[in-house]
Design a protein around this motif. Sequence first.
Motif, PDB file in Angstrom:
ATOM      1  N   THR A  51     -23.142 -26.612  11.326  1.00  0.00           N
ATOM      2  CA  THR A  51     -23.365 -27.983  10.835  1.00  0.00           C
ATOM      3  C   THR A  51     -22.603 -28.237   9.535  1.00  0.00           C
ATOM      4  O   THR A  51     -22.411 -29.385   9.147  1.00  0.00           O
ATOM      5  N   LEU A  52     -22.173 -27.149   8.863  1.00  0.00           N
ATOM      6  CA  LEU A  52     -21.383 -27.280   7.632  1.00  0.00           C
ATOM      7  C   LEU A  52     -19.890 -27.373   7.934  1.00  0.00           C
ATOM      8  O   LEU A  52     -19.079 -27.399   7.024  1.00  0.00           O
ATOM      9  N   THR A  53     -19.530 -27.418   9.192  1.00  0.00           N
ATOM     10  CA  THR A  53     -18.161 -27.535   9.706  1.00  0.00           C
ATOM     11  C   THR A  53     -17.179 -26.552   9.060  1.00  0.00           C
ATOM     12  O   THR A  53     -16.147 -26.953   8.523  1.00  0.00           O
ATOM     13  N   PRO A  54     -17.456 -25.261   9.149  1.00  0.00           N
ATOM     14  CA  PRO A  54     -16.513 -24.290   8.590  1.00  0.00           C
ATOM     15  C   PRO A  54     -15.261 -24.164   9.450  1.00  0.00           C
ATOM     16  O   PRO A  54     -15.307 -24.409  10.664  1.00  0.00           O
ATOM     17  N   HIS A  55     -14.176 -23.775   8.824  1.00  0.00           N
ATOM     18  CA  HIS A  55     -12.946 -23.470   9.550  1.00  0.00           C
ATOM     19  C   HIS A  55     -13.116 -22.153  10.303  1.00  0.00           C
ATOM     20  O   HIS A  55     -12.632 -21.998  11.415  1.00  0.00           O
ATOM     21  N   SER A  56     -13.827 -21.185   9.669  1.00  0.00           N
ATOM     22  CA  SER A  56     -14.045 -19.901  10.319  1.00  0.00           C
ATOM     23  C   SER A  56     -15.355 -19.262   9.869  1.00  0.00           C
ATOM     24  O   SER A  56     -15.883 -19.581   8.805  1.00  0.00           O
ATOM     25  N   ILE A  57     -15.833 -18.371  10.724  1.00  0.00           N
ATOM     26  CA  ILE A  57     -17.002 -17.556  10.400  1.00  0.00           C
ATOM     27  C   ILE A  57     -16.534 -16.111  10.384  1.00  0.00           C
ATOM     28  O   ILE A  57     -15.887 -15.640  11.323  1.00  0.00           O
ATOM     29  N   VAL A  58     -16.851 -15.437   9.284  1.00  0.00           N
ATOM     30  CA  VAL A  58     -16.434 -14.055   9.068  1.00  0.00           C
ATOM     31  C   VAL A  58     -17.634 -13.141   9.261  1.00  0.00           C
ATOM     32  O   VAL A  58     -18.679 -13.349   8.644  1.00  0.00           O
ATOM     33  N   PHE A  59     -17.466 -12.133  10.108  1.00  0.00           N
ATOM     34  CA  PHE A  59     -18.503 -11.119  10.295  1.00  0.00           C
ATOM     35  C   PHE A  59     -18.146  -9.909   9.446  1.00  0.00           C
ATOM     36  O   PHE A  59     -17.078  -9.331   9.603  1.00  0.00           O
ATOM     37  N   LEU A  86     -13.357 -10.750  11.740  1.00  0.00           N
ATOM     38  CA  LEU A  86     -14.140  -9.530  11.631  1.00  0.00           C
ATOM     39  C   LEU A  86     -13.549  -8.680  10.521  1.00  0.00           C
ATOM     40  O   LEU A  86     -12.331  -8.483  10.465  1.00  0.00           O
ATOM     41  N   THR A  87     -14.391  -8.171   9.637  1.00  0.00           N
ATOM     42  CA  THR A  87     -13.963  -7.259   8.586  1.00  0.00           C
ATOM     43  C   THR A  87     -14.397  -5.854   8.983  1.00  0.00           C
ATOM     44  O   THR A  87     -15.568  -5.629   9.282  1.00  0.00           O
ATOM     45  N   SER A  88     -13.447  -4.919   8.982  1.00  0.00           N
ATOM     46  CA  SER A  88     -13.737  -3.572   9.467  1.00  0.00           C
ATOM     47  C   SER A  88     -12.983  -2.516   8.669  1.00  0.00           C
ATOM     48  O   SER A  88     -11.910  -2.796   8.124  1.00  0.00           O
ATOM     49  N   ASN A  89     -13.544  -1.312   8.643  1.00  0.00           N
ATOM     50  CA  ASN A  89     -12.798  -0.206   8.039  1.00  0.00           C
ATOM     51  C   ASN A  89     -11.767   0.350   9.026  1.00  0.00           C
ATOM     52  O   ASN A  89     -10.943   1.173   8.657  1.00  0.00           O
ATOM     53  N   GLY A  90     -11.805  -0.089  10.268  1.00  0.00           N
ATOM     54  CA  GLY A  90     -10.801   0.272  11.264  1.00  0.00           C
ATOM     55  C   GLY A  90     -11.052   1.564  12.006  1.00  0.00           C
ATOM     56  O   GLY A  90     -10.380   1.840  13.000  1.00  0.00           O
ATOM     57  N   THR A  91     -12.008   2.350  11.581  1.00  0.00           N
ATOM     58  CA  THR A  91     -12.180   3.677  12.170  1.00  0.00           C
ATOM     59  C   THR A  91     -12.778   3.651  13.577  1.00  0.00           C
ATOM     60  O   THR A  91     -12.651   4.625  14.308  1.00  0.00           O
ATOM     61  N   LEU A  92     -13.396   2.561  13.957  1.00  0.00           N
ATOM     62  CA  LEU A  92     -14.006   2.441  15.287  1.00  0.00           C
ATOM     63  C   LEU A  92     -13.181   1.563  16.227  1.00  0.00           C
ATOM     64  O   LEU A  92     -13.598   1.267  17.332  1.00  0.00           O
ATOM     65  N   LEU A  93     -12.003   1.160  15.761  1.00  0.00           N
ATOM     66  CA  LEU A  93     -11.217   0.181  16.488  1.00  0.00           C
ATOM     67  C   LEU A  93     -10.182   0.862  17.388  1.00  0.00           C
ATOM     68  O   LEU A  93      -8.993   0.837  17.103  1.00  0.00           O
ATOM     69  N   ASP A  94     -10.669   1.443  18.465  1.00  0.00           N
ATOM     70  CA  ASP A  94      -9.781   2.054  19.446  1.00  0.00           C
ATOM     71  C   ASP A  94      -9.236   0.956  20.374  1.00  0.00           C
ATOM     72  O   ASP A  94      -9.528  -0.229  20.205  1.00  0.00           O
ATOM     73  N   GLU A  95      -8.445   1.364  21.369  1.00  0.00           N
ATOM     74  CA  GLU A  95      -7.826   0.376  22.259  1.00  0.00           C
ATOM     75  C   GLU A  95      -8.864  -0.434  23.029  1.00  0.00           C
ATOM     76  O   GLU A  95      -8.736  -1.651  23.169  1.00  0.00           O
ATOM     77  N   GLU A  96      -9.902   0.221  23.521  1.00  0.00           N
ATOM     78  CA  GLU A  96     -10.942  -0.485  24.264  1.00  0.00           C
ATOM     79  C   GLU A  96     -11.631  -1.535  23.386  1.00  0.00           C
ATOM     80  O   GLU A  96     -11.879  -2.663  23.830  1.00  0.00           O
ATOM     81  N   THR A  97     -11.911  -1.181  22.150  1.00  0.00           N
ATOM     82  CA  THR A  97     -12.563  -2.120  21.231  1.00  0.00           C
ATOM     83  C   THR A  97     -11.645  -3.297  20.926  1.00  0.00           C
ATOM     84  O   THR A  97     -12.090  -4.448  20.888  1.00  0.00           O
ATOM     85  N   ALA A  98     -10.365  -3.026  20.715  1.00  0.00           N
ATOM     86  CA  ALA A  98      -9.401  -4.110  20.472  1.00  0.00           C
ATOM     87  C   ALA A  98      -9.347  -5.052  21.665  1.00  0.00           C
ATOM     88  O   ALA A  98      -9.310  -6.283  21.501  1.00  0.00           O
ATOM     89  N   ASN A  99      -9.359  -4.499  22.869  1.00  0.00           N
ATOM     90  CA  ASN A  99      -9.356  -5.317  24.079  1.00  0.00           C
ATOM     91  C   ASN A  99     -10.607  -6.199  24.137  1.00  0.00           C
ATOM     92  O   ASN A  99     -10.526  -7.389  24.438  1.00  0.00           O
ATOM     93  N   LYS A 100     -11.764  -5.611  23.837  1.00  0.00           N
ATOM     94  CA  LYS A 100     -13.014  -6.383  23.852  1.00  0.00           C
ATOM     95  C   LYS A 100     -12.999  -7.485  22.794  1.00  0.00           C
ATOM     96  O   LYS A 100     -13.515  -8.582  23.026  1.00  0.00           O
ATOM     97  N   LEU A 101     -12.434  -7.189  21.622  1.00  0.00           N
ATOM     98  CA  LEU A 101     -12.323  -8.210  20.578  1.00  0.00           C
ATOM     99  C   LEU A 101     -11.442  -9.361  21.053  1.00  0.00           C
ATOM    100  O   LEU A 101     -11.771 -10.531  20.845  1.00  0.00           O
ATOM    101  N   ALA A 102     -10.325  -9.027  21.694  1.00  0.00           N
ATOM    102  CA  ALA A 102      -9.427 -10.067  22.214  1.00  0.00           C
ATOM    103  C   ALA A 102     -10.131 -10.906  23.275  1.00  0.00           C
ATOM    104  O   ALA A 102     -10.048 -12.134  23.267  1.00  0.00           O
ATOM    105  N   GLU A 103     -10.840 -10.241  24.186  1.00  0.00           N
ATOM    106  CA  GLU A 103     -11.556 -10.959  25.233  1.00  0.00           C
ATOM    107  C   GLU A 103     -12.659 -11.853  24.670  1.00  0.00           C
ATOM    108  O   GLU A 103     -12.930 -12.923  25.204  1.00  0.00           O
ATOM    109  N   ALA A 104     -13.292 -11.408  23.586  1.00  0.00           N
ATOM    110  CA  ALA A 104     -14.354 -12.206  22.960  1.00  0.00           C
ATOM    111  C   ALA A 104     -13.785 -13.409  22.214  1.00  0.00           C
ATOM    112  O   ALA A 104     -14.508 -14.357  21.924  1.00  0.00           O
ATOM    113  N   GLY A 105     -12.488 -13.360  21.893  1.00  0.00           N
ATOM    114  CA  GLY A 105     -11.844 -14.492  21.233  1.00  0.00           C
ATOM    115  C   GLY A 105     -11.736 -14.376  19.732  1.00  0.00           C
ATOM    116  O   GLY A 105     -11.571 -15.392  19.045  1.00  0.00           O
TER     117      GLY A 105
END
Length: 184
Positions: A51-59, A86-105
């Motif tokens: 309702t605050l019309t943000p440009h983006s939401i950061v997790f 999404l803000t991440s330390n990157g250590t859990l971001l394997d190929e499968e996770t990157a694919n899921k992030l892309a699919e989630a948008g």
Amino acid sequence: MIKYRRKLREIILSLTNRCNLRCAMCQIPENKNGQELTTDEVKALIKDALTLTPHSIVFSGGEPLLRKDIFELISFVSQHNVRSCLTSNGTLLDEETANKLAEAGVNVVNISIEGPEDIHDGLRGKGNYQKAMEALKNLSRYKIETTLATLVCRQNYAFLPYVMALAHQWKILTVKFQPFSEIF
């Protein structure tokens, strides 16, 4: 309901205090106060935030990839035509996770890089630099926009040009430098 005349740039939601790392400069995982919101509670919070019309939401967190519902939450934001980050330390971001992030948008992923390998691993733990580099490769493979995020402290301030060179190498257009603060 609050109406703003200008659109907010971003709303940052800290989803968890849990983290798979114990970084030298961070006390977030030590904060045991409160429980995490449920998926439905976070979705209700997002609806209110919209309702605050943000440009983006950061997790953010802790490490938001530790939440099993992170892909569902990113998808929920995407369904409302708002950018998600999404803000991440990157250590859990394997190929499968990157694919899921892309699919989630997901639109952008911030990866923490504190400097060259010895500096980064000195602050975040041995072996974590290579995992972050693997995350950059996986995000690039799925064409997910990436930001480098560096917490500037006395151990790494002399290596900020290294971070910029790394951004250039990976064709990353945004680098965020955050000065260290005790309230971080």
